[in-house]
Design an enzyme around this catalytic site. Structure first.
Site, PDB file in Angstrom:
ATOM      1  N   ASP A  78       0.345  -1.189  -0.305  1.00 13.60           N
ATOM      2  CA  ASP A  78      -0.122   0.153  -0.110  1.00 13.60           C
ATOM      3  C   ASP A  78       0.701   1.165  -0.112  1.00 13.60           C
ATOM      4  O   ASP A  78       1.586   1.109   1.618  1.00 13.60           O
ATOM      5  CB  ASP A  78      -0.659  -0.168   1.507  1.00 13.60           C
ATOM      6  CG  ASP A  78      -1.783   0.805   1.540  1.00 13.60           C
ATOM      7  OD1 ASP A  78      -2.269   1.462   0.138  1.00 13.60           O
ATOM      8  OD2 ASP A  78      -2.925   1.199   2.516  1.00 13.60           O
ATOM      9  N   GLN A  79       0.592   2.106  -1.158  1.00 11.65           N
ATOM     10  CA  GLN A  79       1.202   3.197  -0.742  1.00 11.65           C
ATOM     11  C   GLN A  79       2.994   2.932  -1.139  1.00 11.65           C
ATOM     12  O   GLN A  79       3.641   3.319  -1.126  1.00 11.65           O
ATOM     13  CB  GLN A  79       0.701   4.353   0.093  1.00 11.65           C
ATOM     14  CG  GLN A  79       1.685   6.090  -0.404  1.00 11.65           C
ATOM     15  CD  GLN A  79       0.126   6.431   0.906  1.00 11.65           C
ATOM     16  OE1 GLN A  79      -0.896   7.098   0.747  1.00 11.65           O
ATOM     17  NE2 GLN A  79       0.805   7.448   2.121  1.00 11.65           N
ATOM     18  N   HIS A  87      -9.804  -2.261   0.464  1.00 12.26           N
ATOM     19  CA  HIS A  87     -11.067  -0.575   0.576  1.00 12.26           C
ATOM     20  C   HIS A  87     -12.495  -1.111   0.088  1.00 12.26           C
ATOM     21  O   HIS A  87     -12.569   0.246  -0.533  1.00 12.26           O
ATOM     22  CB  HIS A  87     -10.484   0.496   0.302  1.00 12.26           C
ATOM     23  CG  HIS A  87     -10.432   1.589   1.636  1.00 12.26           C
ATOM     24  ND1 HIS A  87      -9.012   2.369   1.701  1.00 12.26           N
ATOM     25  CD2 HIS A  87     -11.272   2.089   1.591  1.00 12.26           C
ATOM     26  CE1 HIS A  87      -9.819   3.656   1.862  1.00 12.26           C
ATOM     27  NE2 HIS A  87     -11.333   3.526   2.235  1.00 12.26           N
ATOM     28  N   CYS A 111      -6.317   5.550  -2.702  1.00  7.67           N
ATOM     29  CA  CYS A 111      -6.434   4.013  -1.665  1.00  7.67           C
ATOM     30  C   CYS A 111      -7.908   3.475  -3.023  1.00  7.67           C
ATOM     31  O   CYS A 111      -7.509   2.267  -3.777  1.00  7.67           O
ATOM     32  CB  CYS A 111      -6.782   4.026  -0.905  1.00  7.67           C
ATOM     33  SG  CYS A 111      -5.237   4.279   0.504  1.00  7.67           S
ATOM     34  N   ASP A 114      -0.732  -0.597  -5.155  1.00  9.50           N
ATOM     35  CA  ASP A 114      -2.596   0.620  -5.319  1.00  9.50           C
ATOM     36  C   ASP A 114      -1.732   1.734  -5.619  1.00  9.50           C
ATOM     37  O   ASP A 114      -2.289   2.370  -7.041  1.00  9.50           O
ATOM     38  CB  ASP A 114      -3.302   1.124  -4.290  1.00  9.50           C
ATOM     39  CG  ASP A 114      -2.679   1.494  -2.917  1.00  9.50           C
ATOM     40  OD1 ASP A 114      -1.640   1.513  -3.116  1.00  9.50           O
ATOM     41  OD2 ASP A 114      -3.613   1.488  -1.851  1.00  9.50           O
ATOM     42  N   HIS A 115      -1.191   2.456  -5.655  1.00  9.76           N
ATOM     43  CA  HIS A 115      -0.654   4.164  -5.550  1.00  9.76           C
ATOM     44  C   HIS A 115       1.635   3.519  -5.068  1.00  9.76           C
ATOM     45  O   HIS A 115       1.465   3.289  -4.291  1.00  9.76           O
ATOM     46  CB  HIS A 115      -1.712   4.927  -5.290  1.00  9.76           C
ATOM     47  CG  HIS A 115      -2.079   5.029  -4.521  1.00  9.76           C
ATOM     48  ND1 HIS A 115      -1.238   4.994  -3.512  1.00  9.76           N
ATOM     49  CD2 HIS A 115      -2.612   4.431  -3.606  1.00  9.76           C
ATOM     50  CE1 HIS A 115      -1.765   4.885  -1.981  1.00  9.76           C
ATOM     51  NE2 HIS A 115      -2.386   4.908  -2.182  1.00  9.76           N
TER      52      HIS A 115
END
Length: 557
Positions: free
Chosen positions: A40-41, A131, A81, A318-319
């Site tokens: 995540d991130q 999410h 997200c 996700d990013h």
């Protein structure tokens, strides 16, 4: 090949909705298992696999890359997200599925990769963050954990009050309070994710060979802020030079969207001191190393259980995270640190190791997974992603014609749809309320020179072609109206749902302790499947895996 002048209304037929190749397993007993690992991130430009000078220690991800197809220019569909995850699960852009912000529900009638693989005979299992808002399964047969973030409308964005900072927005506390810890919400969550993921893999190893193949998605919340990590990982960077952000832009020189992000994140009122920035980056580096160790743990379990030879492993995110570059933090922009993601696909039994430089999208995961397992996609349904199978099967990917990625953002920090087109060396960003941006990443990888006003004929032609394409592709007025309608509707619903008795939409994992371990009401064959692994005979000699029975727990059961 797509030119800067035009954009196809659907992906090229040579890649989108590709039929099964017929070259891979045609029966369930031979189909490969699938493990998809999401961080995540995690910012792709900071990883050692993309940046040899990176100080971040990721030996397990590096080793996985050494036996993978590495996509060095992969992008998320939305730099936030929930929208990004809804898009990567469905292969559809946010405007197609109403994935506007972190409180936008995904329709239960939209097929995900879990639906498609389940239809192909797979047991689809999710451990960790996805999410989802509202419905919590979306084709997954089982969720091993709840989510770390709320599955309701509480984080809806409000464009009707664009200057108001909502209480749940990112702020500077994650930076100013950065440092080591013993416990955090994120550590509690990811340790549960890892325990249940590895337990699932051990259980899968003890199944009969005739059982269904599995698709396990392991979705970690690290290295997402807050920027804190266990002291063990903090200490890995003791006495190591932690570089400050490379690009610093004064507030007055920022582009309008970046100025809004500074306001949204509280960075116009308070600038973190250099010492806090270094602590935040060190904690982030440690959190990436934590993710790396967990990737290594998953790979180790696959190896020790003999599952590695017939398991496709995918690693992505996700990013990204700006991590102080350009004075920006977190995500929500189309700059490289926020928008680019890692994407590794490993199955050495079938594909050679290579690096693919062309632009690809997280939208491509769904059609790629379906192709990898020999499945088929209903071509009558909308799909924006392209199967990456041609890249995987090619020698170097240089003969593949598609190189275009689209991105869409309508979350906090913008007040109108913020769209991106990435093609060849070019990145074009457009928003009705902001001046457009055009970067040539081949000559300007740090995105310092906006060429949107360049009078050079070649650049001017590229720019005008992108403007024309964007206006033909997106009806900005209609999209803006739809975003406002969605935001207003969700605010009314949320205001009502928070009055009186509150009913949570968050997922409650179904785990029955009375049916675990050794129980009198559990059939003997079931108990034996949970026994010692690898199995042994009565003298302790190891027997073929998946066939023999061990000792379930007590003599003469």
């Amino acid at each position: 090949m797509d030119s800067p002048d035009t954009a196809p209304s659907t992906p090229p037929s040579s890649l989108a909705n590709s039929p099964p190749t017929g070259q891979w397993p045609l029966t369930d007993s031979k189909k490969p298992n699938v493990v998809v690992i999401f961080a995540d991130q995690i910012s792709a430009p900071l990883l050692h696999i993309h940046n040899a000078a990176s100080p971040i220690k990721t030996p397990h991800i590096d080793a996985l890359a050494a036996r993978s197809t590495v996509f060095s220019s992969a992008y998320c569909a939305a730099p936030l997200c929930a929208p990004s995850r809804s898009s990567l699960c469905t292969g559809q852009l946010p405007t197609k599925i109403g994935a506007w912000d972190n409180a936008s529900p995904l329709g239960c009638d939209v097929p995900t990769y879990a639906h498609y693989l389940r239809r192909e005979g797979y047991e689809t299992v999710l451990a960790g963050k996805m999410h989802f808002i509202g419905e919590q399964l979306h084709g997954f047969e089982e969720r091993l954990t709840s989510d770390i973030y709320p599955g309701d409308f509480g984080w809806s964005v409000n464009w009707d009050e664009p200057d108001r900072r909502l209480e749940w927005y990112h702020n500077t506390s994650s930076i100013n309070q950065a440092g080591p810890c013993i416990r955090s919400n994120q550590l509690d969550f990811d340790e549960e994710v890892m325990f249940k993921s590895t337990r699932y893999l051990y259980a899968a190893a003890r199944r009969k060979p005739s059982d269904r193949p599995f698709c396990l998605t392991v979705s970690l919340t690290h290295p997402h802020d807050p920027y804190t990590i266990h002291k063990k990982y903090w200490d890995r960077y003791e006495n190591q030079d932690i570089p400050m952000p490379d690009v610093n832009i004064p507030d007055e020189d920022q582009d309008p969207h970046s100025k809004r992000l500074l306001h949204v994140e509280g960075l116009t009122e308070e600038k973190p001191p250099d010492e806090a920035i270094l602590r935040a980056r060190r904690a982030y580096f440690g959190a990436v190393s934590y993710v790396d160790d967990n990737v290594g743990r998953i790979l180790e379990v696959l190896r020790e259980c003999g599952l590695d030879e017939n398991t496709i492993v995918i690693f992505s995110a996700d990013h990204g995270d700006m991590l102080g570059e350009r004075g920006l933090w977190y995500k929500m922009s189309w700059f490289e640190g926020s928008a680019r993601v890692p994407l590794l696909i490993s199955h050495p039994q079938r594909f050679t190791t290579k690096t693919i430089p062309q632009n690809v999208s997280s939208l491509d995961l769904l059609p790629t997974l379906v192709d990898l397992v020999g499945g088929s996609i209903d071509s009558r349904l909308p799909l924006d992603g392209n199967s990456l199978l041609p890249y995987l099967e090619s020698a170097n990917g240089l003969d593949i014609i598609n190189d275009t990625v689209y991105g869409e953002y309508a979350g906090e920090g913008t007040i109108a749809p913020l769209m991106m087109i990435r093609r060849g060396p070019w990145k074009f960003v457009t928003c009705p309320v902001d001046p457009p941006q055009l970067f040539n990443l081949r000559t300007d990888p740090k995105e310092l020179q906006n060429l949107a006003t360049s009078q050079t004929p070649e650049v001017r032609n590229v720019f005008t072609s992108f403007v024309k394409e964007a206006n033909e592709r997106w009806n900005f007025t209609n999209i803006h109206d739809e975003v406002l309608r969605s935001q207003r509707s969700r605010r009314v619903c949320w205001d009502a749902l928070t009055r009186g008795r509150f009913e949570s939409w968050d997922y409650q994992p179904k785990e029955e302790a009375r049916e675990k371990y050794i129980r009198s009401n559990v059939p003997l064959d079931e108990l034996e499947l949970r026994a010692r692994y690898p199995p042994v005979d009565h003298l302790g000699h190891e027997l073929p895996r998946g066939k023999a029975k061990g000792v379930a727990g007590s003599y003469n059961q």
